[in-house]
Design a protein around this motif. Structure first.
Motif, PDB file in Angstrom:
ATOM      1  N   GLY A  19       0.819  -1.217   0.000  1.00  0.00           N
ATOM      2  CA  GLY A  19       0.000   0.000   0.000  1.00  0.00           C
ATOM      3  C   GLY A  19       0.848   1.260   0.000  1.00  0.00           C
ATOM      4  O   GLY A  19       0.555   2.222  -0.725  1.00  0.00           O
ATOM      5  N   LYS A  20       1.908   1.274   0.806  1.00  0.00           N
ATOM      6  CA  LYS A  20       2.775   2.461   0.862  1.00  0.00           C
ATOM      7  C   LYS A  20       3.425   2.717  -0.498  1.00  0.00           C
ATOM      8  O   LYS A  20       3.568   3.858  -0.923  1.00  0.00           O
ATOM      9  N   ILE A  21       3.822   1.633  -1.162  1.00  0.00           N
ATOM     10  CA  ILE A  21       4.464   1.780  -2.473  1.00  0.00           C
ATOM     11  C   ILE A  21       3.443   2.242  -3.507  1.00  0.00           C
ATOM     12  O   ILE A  21       3.724   3.132  -4.319  1.00  0.00           O
ATOM     13  N   CYS A  22       2.241   1.678  -3.473  1.00  0.00           N
ATOM     14  CA  CYS A  22       1.187   2.138  -4.397  1.00  0.00           C
ATOM     15  C   CYS A  22       0.910   3.621  -4.189  1.00  0.00           C
ATOM     16  O   CYS A  22       0.717   4.376  -5.153  1.00  0.00           O
ATOM     17  N   ALA A  23       0.883   4.076  -2.944  1.00  0.00           N
ATOM     18  CA  ALA A  23       0.627   5.494  -2.661  1.00  0.00           C
ATOM     19  C   ALA A  23       1.731   6.363  -3.262  1.00  0.00           C
ATOM     20  O   ALA A  23       1.452   7.447  -3.798  1.00  0.00           O
ATOM     21  N   MET A  24       2.988   5.903  -3.214  1.00  0.00           N
ATOM     22  CA  MET A  24       4.081   6.692  -3.792  1.00  0.00           C
ATOM     23  C   MET A  24       3.935   6.775  -5.316  1.00  0.00           C
ATOM     24  O   MET A  24       4.212   7.812  -5.920  1.00  0.00           O
ATOM     25  N   LEU A  25       3.490   5.691  -5.934  1.00  0.00           N
ATOM     26  CA  LEU A  25       3.267   5.702  -7.390  1.00  0.00           C
ATOM     27  C   LEU A  25       2.135   6.667  -7.733  1.00  0.00           C
ATOM     28  O   LEU A  25       2.241   7.466  -8.671  1.00  0.00           O
ATOM     29  N   GLU A  26       1.044   6.609  -6.971  1.00  0.00           N
ATOM     30  CA  GLU A  26      -0.105   7.482  -7.229  1.00  0.00           C
ATOM     31  C   GLU A  26       0.250   8.942  -6.953  1.00  0.00           C
ATOM     32  O   GLU A  26      -0.091   9.830  -7.739  1.00  0.00           O
ATOM     33  N   ASP A  27       0.937   9.193  -5.847  1.00  0.00           N
ATOM     34  CA  ASP A  27       1.345  10.569  -5.522  1.00  0.00           C
ATOM     35  C   ASP A  27       2.276  11.124  -6.603  1.00  0.00           C
ATOM     36  O   ASP A  27       2.351  12.342  -6.802  1.00  0.00           O
ATOM     37  N   GLY A  28       3.003  10.234  -7.275  1.00  0.00           N
ATOM     38  CA  GLY A  28       3.907  10.645  -8.348  1.00  0.00           C
ATOM     39  C   GLY A  28       3.203  10.872  -9.676  1.00  0.00           C
ATOM     40  O   GLY A  28       3.855  11.152 -10.676  1.00  0.00           O
ATOM     41  N   GLY A  29       1.896  10.696  -9.704  1.00  0.00           N
ATOM     42  CA  GLY A  29       1.136  11.022 -10.907  1.00  0.00           C
ATOM     43  C   GLY A  29       0.747   9.844 -11.775  1.00  0.00           C
ATOM     44  O   GLY A  29       0.220  10.032 -12.871  1.00  0.00           O
ATOM     45  N   LEU A  30       0.995   8.640 -11.302  1.00  0.00           N
ATOM     46  CA  LEU A  30       0.641   7.455 -12.096  1.00  0.00           C
ATOM     47  C   LEU A  30      -0.659   6.841 -11.582  1.00  0.00           C
ATOM     48  O   LEU A  30      -0.957   6.914 -10.383  1.00  0.00           O
ATOM     49  N   ILE A  32      -2.854   3.299 -11.276  1.00  0.00           N
ATOM     50  CA  ILE A  32      -2.768   1.831 -11.339  1.00  0.00           C
ATOM     51  C   ILE A  32      -4.011   1.342 -12.082  1.00  0.00           C
ATOM     52  O   ILE A  32      -5.113   1.390 -11.546  1.00  0.00           O
ATOM     53  N   ILE A  33      -3.823   0.889 -13.338  1.00  0.00           N
ATOM     54  CA  ILE A  33      -4.991   0.501 -14.155  1.00  0.00           C
ATOM     55  C   ILE A  33      -5.180  -1.012 -14.209  1.00  0.00           C
ATOM     56  O   ILE A  33      -6.146  -1.487 -14.805  1.00  0.00           O
ATOM     57  N   ALA A  34      -4.261  -1.760 -13.590  1.00  0.00           N
ATOM     58  CA  ALA A  34      -4.426  -3.209 -13.428  1.00  0.00           C
ATOM     59  C   ALA A  34      -3.478  -3.631 -12.324  1.00  0.00           C
ATOM     60  O   ALA A  34      -2.384  -3.064 -12.184  1.00  0.00           O
ATOM     61  N   GLN A  35      -3.895  -4.629 -11.547  1.00  0.00           N
ATOM     62  CA  GLN A  35      -3.032  -5.051 -10.429  1.00  0.00           C
ATOM     63  C   GLN A  35      -3.456  -6.433  -9.940  1.00  0.00           C
ATOM     64  O   GLN A  35      -4.641  -6.706  -9.822  1.00  0.00           O
ATOM     65  N   LYS A  36      -2.492  -7.300  -9.658  1.00  0.00           N
ATOM     66  CA  LYS A  36      -2.812  -8.580  -9.009  1.00  0.00           C
ATOM     67  C   LYS A  36      -1.605  -9.108  -8.249  1.00  0.00           C
ATOM     68  O   LYS A  36      -0.456  -8.848  -8.613  1.00  0.00           O
ATOM     69  N   ILE A  70       4.383 -11.657  -5.237  1.00  0.00           N
ATOM     70  CA  ILE A  70       4.667 -10.325  -5.758  1.00  0.00           C
ATOM     71  C   ILE A  70       3.341  -9.679  -6.185  1.00  0.00           C
ATOM     72  O   ILE A  70       2.336 -10.376  -6.321  1.00  0.00           O
ATOM     73  N   VAL A  71       3.381  -8.368  -6.380  1.00  0.00           N
ATOM     74  CA  VAL A  71       2.200  -7.675  -6.910  1.00  0.00           C
ATOM     75  C   VAL A  71       2.599  -7.062  -8.254  1.00  0.00           C
ATOM     76  O   VAL A  71       3.508  -6.235  -8.312  1.00  0.00           O
ATOM     77  N   VAL A  72       1.950  -7.535  -9.317  1.00  0.00           N
ATOM     78  CA  VAL A  72       2.237  -7.015 -10.658  1.00  0.00           C
ATOM     79  C   VAL A  72       1.190  -5.963 -11.005  1.00  0.00           C
ATOM     80  O   VAL A  72       0.022  -6.086 -10.625  1.00  0.00           O
ATOM     81  N   GLN A  73       1.643  -4.934 -11.713  1.00  0.00           N
ATOM     82  CA  GLN A  73       0.786  -3.768 -11.968  1.00  0.00           C
ATOM     83  C   GLN A  73       1.028  -3.201 -13.357  1.00  0.00           C
ATOM     84  O   GLN A  73       2.136  -3.292 -13.883  1.00  0.00           O
ATOM     85  N   VAL A  74      -0.010  -2.587 -13.891  1.00  0.00           N
ATOM     86  CA  VAL A  74       0.151  -1.721 -15.057  1.00  0.00           C
ATOM     87  C   VAL A  74      -0.140  -0.295 -14.606  1.00  0.00           C
ATOM     88  O   VAL A  74      -1.173  -0.039 -13.965  1.00  0.00           O
ATOM     89  N   LEU A  75       0.792   0.598 -14.907  1.00  0.00           N
ATOM     90  CA  LEU A  75       0.682   2.008 -14.515  1.00  0.00           C
ATOM     91  C   LEU A  75       0.491   2.854 -15.758  1.00  0.00           C
ATOM     92  O   LEU A  75       1.134   2.609 -16.787  1.00  0.00           O
ATOM     93  N   GLU A 135      -8.045  -6.998 -18.758  1.00  0.00           N
ATOM     94  CA  GLU A 135      -7.728  -6.679 -17.359  1.00  0.00           C
ATOM     95  C   GLU A 135      -7.213  -5.256 -17.193  1.00  0.00           C
ATOM     96  O   GLU A 135      -7.061  -4.789 -16.071  1.00  0.00           O
ATOM     97  N   LEU A 136      -6.917  -4.571 -18.296  1.00  0.00           N
ATOM     98  CA  LEU A 136      -6.406  -3.197 -18.214  1.00  0.00           C
ATOM     99  C   LEU A 136      -7.593  -2.259 -18.329  1.00  0.00           C
ATOM    100  O   LEU A 136      -8.264  -2.217 -19.354  1.00  0.00           O
ATOM    101  N   VAL A 137      -7.838  -1.522 -17.251  1.00  0.00           N
ATOM    102  CA  VAL A 137      -9.006  -0.641 -17.204  1.00  0.00           C
ATOM    103  C   VAL A 137      -8.514   0.795 -16.986  1.00  0.00           C
ATOM    104  O   VAL A 137      -8.333   1.229 -15.856  1.00  0.00           O
ATOM    105  N   GLY A 138      -8.271   1.485 -18.085  1.00  0.00           N
ATOM    106  CA  GLY A 138      -7.664   2.823 -18.022  1.00  0.00           C
ATOM    107  C   GLY A 138      -8.691   3.903 -17.713  1.00  0.00           C
ATOM    108  O   GLY A 138      -9.865   3.645 -17.543  1.00  0.00           O
TER     109      GLY A 138
END
Ligand code: GTP
Ligand code: MG
Length: 138
Positions: A19-30, A32-36, A70-75, A135-138
């Motif tokens: 969660g902390k890492i996802c927040a850093m990605l989101e705060d950086g302007g990206l 998350i359009i897919a994740q598992k 692991i958690v794989v993601q599309v940003l 699975e990619l929901v932009g």
């Protein structure tokens, strides 16, 4: 908008930092359009990192990548590939800038918390390896 592929690596999932890492990605302007969350097999890890097959750290890297889920993601975002690599910071946390994911969370050069694609071609390949188009929901 550009898309890139990202992995929250075993050292981070093990310490419950997804969660902390996802927040850093989101705060950086990206976005998350897919994740598992998945558990890689050794064969999958070897295939994913086959570009590093001749490197001395290859076996250690593959063993590490299967050591925990692991958690794989599309940003998605403006210049997502470069932007993500800025948010991640340098491969070795000792060289990473303050405020980056690796400076903040990585344990070592190997256990460096996150992967991000390095170019449009690898991003497209890596996304297609882990996700179906639906699975990619932009
Ligand atoms: P990725 O986003 O993971 O591809 O990181 P990168 O592009 O910054 O690094 P690179 O592609 O050069 O290396 C891939 C991964 O291999 C790194 O993220 C590290 O986890 C690991 N790695 C690289 N160099 C070493 C090393 O010298 N020792 C160990 N144990 N692992 C390494
Ligand atoms: Mg790389």
């Amino acid at each position: 908008l550009e898309r890139t592929f990202s992995i929250v690596k075993p050292d981070a999932t093990k310490r419950n930092l997804t969660g902390k890492i996802c927040a850093m990605l989101e705060d950086g302007g990206l976005r998350i359009i897919a994740q598992k969350r998945i558990q890689l097999t050794l064969a999958q890890a070897q295939e994913f990192y086959s570009v590093h097959a001749e490197r001395p750290f290859y076996d250690e890297l593959c063993e590490f990548m299967v050591s925990e889920p692991i958690v794989v993601q599309v940003l998605e975002g403006e210049n997502a590939i470069l932007r993500n690599r800025e948010i991640m910071g340098a491969t070795n946390p000792a060289d990473a800038e303050e405020g980056t994911i690796r400076k903040t969370h990585a344990l070592s050069l190997g256990e460096n918390s996150i992967h991000g694609s390095d170019a449009p071609e690898t991003a497209a390949e890596e996304i297609a390896y882990f996700f179906a188009g639906l699975e990619l929901v932009g």
